[in-house]
Design a protein around this motif. Structure first.
Motif, PDB file in Angstrom:
ATOM      1  N   GLY A   1     -33.512 -35.659   8.046  1.00  0.00           N
ATOM      2  CA  GLY A   1     -32.632 -34.978   7.110  1.00  0.00           C
ATOM      3  C   GLY A   1     -33.209 -33.679   6.586  1.00  0.00           C
ATOM      4  O   GLY A   1     -32.574 -32.998   5.771  1.00  0.00           O
ATOM      5  N   GLN A   2     -34.381 -33.299   7.070  1.00  0.00           N
ATOM      6  CA  GLN A   2     -35.060 -32.094   6.589  1.00  0.00           C
ATOM      7  C   GLN A   2     -35.066 -31.031   7.687  1.00  0.00           C
ATOM      8  O   GLN A   2     -36.037 -30.863   8.419  1.00  0.00           O
ATOM      9  CB  GLN A   2     -36.483 -32.422   6.142  1.00  0.00           C
ATOM     10  N   ARG A   3     -33.954 -30.323   7.781  1.00  0.00           N
ATOM     11  CA  ARG A   3     -33.778 -29.353   8.856  1.00  0.00           C
ATOM     12  C   ARG A   3     -34.866 -28.285   8.850  1.00  0.00           C
ATOM     13  O   ARG A   3     -35.357 -27.880   9.905  1.00  0.00           O
ATOM     14  CB  ARG A   3     -32.395 -28.693   8.719  1.00  0.00           C
ATOM     15  N   ASN A   4     -35.269 -27.815   7.690  1.00  0.00           N
ATOM     16  CA  ASN A   4     -36.280 -26.762   7.630  1.00  0.00           C
ATOM     17  C   ASN A   4     -37.602 -27.223   8.226  1.00  0.00           C
ATOM     18  O   ASN A   4     -38.264 -26.471   8.959  1.00  0.00           O
ATOM     19  CB  ASN A   4     -36.486 -26.302   6.184  1.00  0.00           C
ATOM     20  N   ALA A   5     -37.995 -28.458   7.922  1.00  0.00           N
ATOM     21  CA  ALA A   5     -39.252 -28.990   8.450  1.00  0.00           C
ATOM     22  C   ALA A   5     -39.185 -29.134   9.967  1.00  0.00           C
ATOM     23  O   ALA A   5     -40.149 -28.823  10.679  1.00  0.00           O
ATOM     24  CB  ALA A   5     -39.565 -30.332   7.806  1.00  0.00           C
ATOM     25  N   LEU A   6     -38.051 -29.611  10.478  1.00  0.00           N
ATOM     26  CA  LEU A   6     -37.894 -29.767  11.920  1.00  0.00           C
ATOM     27  C   LEU A   6     -37.836 -28.410  12.613  1.00  0.00           C
ATOM     28  O   LEU A   6     -38.450 -28.205  13.665  1.00  0.00           O
ATOM     29  CB  LEU A   6     -36.624 -30.564  12.224  1.00  0.00           C
ATOM     30  N   ASN A   7     -37.113 -27.480  12.033  1.00  0.00           N
ATOM     31  CA  ASN A   7     -37.005 -26.140  12.617  1.00  0.00           C
ATOM     32  C   ASN A   7     -38.359 -25.448  12.679  1.00  0.00           C
ATOM     33  O   ASN A   7     -38.694 -24.793  13.674  1.00  0.00           O
ATOM     34  CB  ASN A   7     -36.041 -25.281  11.791  1.00  0.00           C
ATOM     35  N   GLU A   8     -39.127 -25.550  11.587  1.00  0.00           N
ATOM     36  CA  GLU A   8     -40.435 -24.900  11.555  1.00  0.00           C
ATOM     37  C   GLU A   8     -41.322 -25.394  12.685  1.00  0.00           C
ATOM     38  O   GLU A   8     -41.990 -24.610  13.370  1.00  0.00           O
ATOM     39  CB  GLU A   8     -41.119 -25.146  10.214  1.00  0.00           C
ATOM     40  N   ALA A   9     -41.307 -26.713  12.888  1.00  0.00           N
ATOM     41  CA  ALA A   9     -42.131 -27.290  13.943  1.00  0.00           C
ATOM     42  C   ALA A   9     -41.654 -26.852  15.328  1.00  0.00           C
ATOM     43  O   ALA A   9     -42.463 -26.446  16.173  1.00  0.00           O
ATOM     44  CB  ALA A   9     -42.125 -28.814  13.839  1.00  0.00           C
ATOM     45  N   MET A  10     -40.337 -26.918  15.581  1.00  0.00           N
ATOM     46  CA  MET A  10     -39.816 -26.543  16.900  1.00  0.00           C
ATOM     47  C   MET A  10     -40.108 -25.086  17.213  1.00  0.00           C
ATOM     48  O   MET A  10     -40.543 -24.735  18.316  1.00  0.00           O
ATOM     49  CB  MET A  10     -38.311 -26.802  16.974  1.00  0.00           C
ATOM     50  N   GLU A  11     -39.879 -24.215  16.248  1.00  0.00           N
ATOM     51  CA  GLU A  11     -40.121 -22.788  16.473  1.00  0.00           C
ATOM     52  C   GLU A  11     -41.594 -22.514  16.743  1.00  0.00           C
ATOM     53  O   GLU A  11     -41.942 -21.702  17.611  1.00  0.00           O
ATOM     54  CB  GLU A  11     -39.634 -21.982  15.265  1.00  0.00           C
ATOM     55  N   ASP A  12     -42.470 -23.206  16.014  1.00  0.00           N
ATOM     56  CA  ASP A  12     -43.906 -22.998  16.225  1.00  0.00           C
ATOM     57  C   ASP A  12     -44.340 -23.546  17.578  1.00  0.00           C
ATOM     58  O   ASP A  12     -45.179 -22.953  18.267  1.00  0.00           O
ATOM     59  CB  ASP A  12     -44.695 -23.658  15.096  1.00  0.00           C
ATOM     60  N   LEU A  13     -43.776 -24.683  17.979  1.00  0.00           N
ATOM     61  CA  LEU A  13     -44.108 -25.256  19.284  1.00  0.00           C
ATOM     62  C   LEU A  13     -43.637 -24.355  20.420  1.00  0.00           C
ATOM     63  O   LEU A  13     -44.381 -24.119  21.386  1.00  0.00           O
ATOM     64  CB  LEU A  13     -43.480 -26.648  19.408  1.00  0.00           C
ATOM     65  N   PHE A  14     -42.418 -23.848  20.316  1.00  0.00           N
ATOM     66  CA  PHE A  14     -41.934 -22.916  21.337  1.00  0.00           C
ATOM     67  C   PHE A  14     -42.842 -21.685  21.395  1.00  0.00           C
ATOM     68  O   PHE A  14     -43.181 -21.185  22.476  1.00  0.00           O
ATOM     69  CB  PHE A  14     -40.497 -22.482  21.033  1.00  0.00           C
ATOM     70  N   SER A  15     -43.236 -21.186  20.237  1.00  0.00           N
ATOM     71  CA  SER A  15     -44.109 -20.012  20.179  1.00  0.00           C
ATOM     72  C   SER A  15     -45.459 -20.296  20.821  1.00  0.00           C
ATOM     73  O   SER A  15     -46.013 -19.455  21.547  1.00  0.00           O
ATOM     74  CB  SER A  15     -44.296 -19.584  18.719  1.00  0.00           C
ATOM     75  N   ALA A  16     -46.001 -21.497  20.582  1.00  0.00           N
ATOM     76  CA  ALA A  16     -47.303 -21.856  21.144  1.00  0.00           C
ATOM     77  C   ALA A  16     -47.252 -21.958  22.664  1.00  0.00           C
ATOM     78  O   ALA A  16     -48.205 -21.585  23.358  1.00  0.00           O
ATOM     79  CB  ALA A  16     -47.783 -23.177  20.540  1.00  0.00           C
ATOM     80  N   VAL A  17     -46.141 -22.459  23.210  1.00  0.00           N
ATOM     81  CA  VAL A  17     -45.964 -22.503  24.661  1.00  0.00           C
ATOM     82  C   VAL A  17     -45.829 -21.088  25.213  1.00  0.00           C
ATOM     83  O   VAL A  17     -46.443 -20.728  26.224  1.00  0.00           O
ATOM     84  CB  VAL A  17     -44.723 -23.347  25.035  1.00  0.00           C
TER      85      VAL A  17
END
Length: 313
Positions: free
Chosen positions: A257-273
């Motif tokens: 239910g915490q979209r900001n927390a999920l988005n932050e992680a996904m964006e950082d993971l995509f960036s790391a790849v």
């Protein structure tokens, strides 16, 4: 549509591919045409009725998918229903896949990548001065956790059960790799950590949890996110107090239910790849019809990296 259906709880044999009617779309959900369905240890617990949350039967397992939503490439975290040609997910847990990331990579980052990211950052609050123990370091979550921990500058002690898997962990950046099947696991971990680790991930339970706990330095902290041994493990509060050690549980759905927390992680993971700071090991893909074999291989630790199903075959 074709889907893997559980009519009963039990072993891998309860996973049967059937033609079923596509379920009615739930409120606030989106319909996704599935290209890949992730297979995770949680699915094994769902299958044998040992998961944190019970499920009704008959049931289509699978908690993450990659696919197409109105022609757009997406990945999504689901509450079951992933092992099928069509799944549905809440808008809050559906993410667009960038053009420069392929479906298999995106899938590997969705449930296991998010879990590794939040375990290290949200739960353990890992620092560059820390030494962290990472179990199953050649698996889908562990292989990412090794790299994410190194990305923070931490020293990484990897655990794996075979020489091949320990070599993979070292190639991903682990500073040292320990045999997780060792009869002297606690002392092996403590020695590898230079006398004791500041932080540890734990997903096995039983003697492995106790050995990992023993390998923590005073004031060390542990994040528990699984119990694949099936052993309910008790921890002495006296031991916790006398050494100042701490244990915190983690379950990714708590963040759904915490979209900001999920988005932050996904964006950082995509960036790391994208920046090659992390590499996703090759995804092992089984036909949908071989879901039972995928479960058998995952349980027997015969796989490395992410495991997925292809609903087209």
């Amino acid at each position: 549509m074709r889907a893997v259906v559980m009519e009963n709880y039990g072993g891998p044999e309860v996973l049967e591919v059937k033609d079923i009617q596509e379920p009615e779309l739930q409120r606030a959900h989106r319909r996704i045409e599935v290209t890949r369905a992730g297979v995770n240890f949680a699915d094994l617990h769902v299958r044998d009725n040992s998961y944190l949350a019970g499920v009704p039967l008959p049931y289509v397992p699978g908690n993450e998918v990659a696919g197409r939503l109105d022609g757009e490439r997406v990945v999504a975290l689901t509450r079951g229903g992933g092992y099928a040609e069509v799944a549905q997910a809440r808008r809050l847990t559906t993410f667009s896949i960038p053009d420069d990331i392929d479906d298999d990579t995106a899938l590997a980052l969705t449930l296991q990548g998010q879990s590794a990211w939040h375990l290290l950052k949200t739960v353990l609050r890992l620092q560059s001065t820390d030494t962290v123990i990472v179990p199953a370091a050649a698996g889908g979550l562990g292989s990412l956790a090794v790299q994410l921990a190194k990305r923070t500058g931490a020293r990484v002690v990897a655990m794996a059960g075979t020489e091949e898997k320990r070599s993979l962990a070292l190639s991903l950046g682990a500073d040292v790799a320990v045999d997780s099947t060792s009869a002297t696991l606690a002392s092996d971990l403590k020695d590898a950590a230079g006398g004791g680790a500041n932080a540890a991930l734990e997903m096995t339970g039983g003697e492995t949890l106790h050995a990992t706990m023993e390998a923590l330095a005073p004031l060390g902290r542990m994040a528990v996110y699984g119990g694949v041994s099936g052993v309910e493990t008790l921890v002495s509060t006296r031991d916790l107090m006398s050494m100042g050690k701490s244990i915190q549980g983690f379950w990714l759905p708590l963040l759904y239910g915490q979209r900001n927390a999920l988005n932050e992680a996904m964006e950082d993971l995509f960036s790391a790849v994208r920046s090659s700071e992390i590499q996703v090991p090759s995804v092992t893909v089984y036909p949908l019809s071989a879901a039972a074999r995928a479960h058998e291989d995952l349980a027997a630790r015969r796989t490395t990296g992410k495991v997925a199903l292809d609903p087209s075959c």
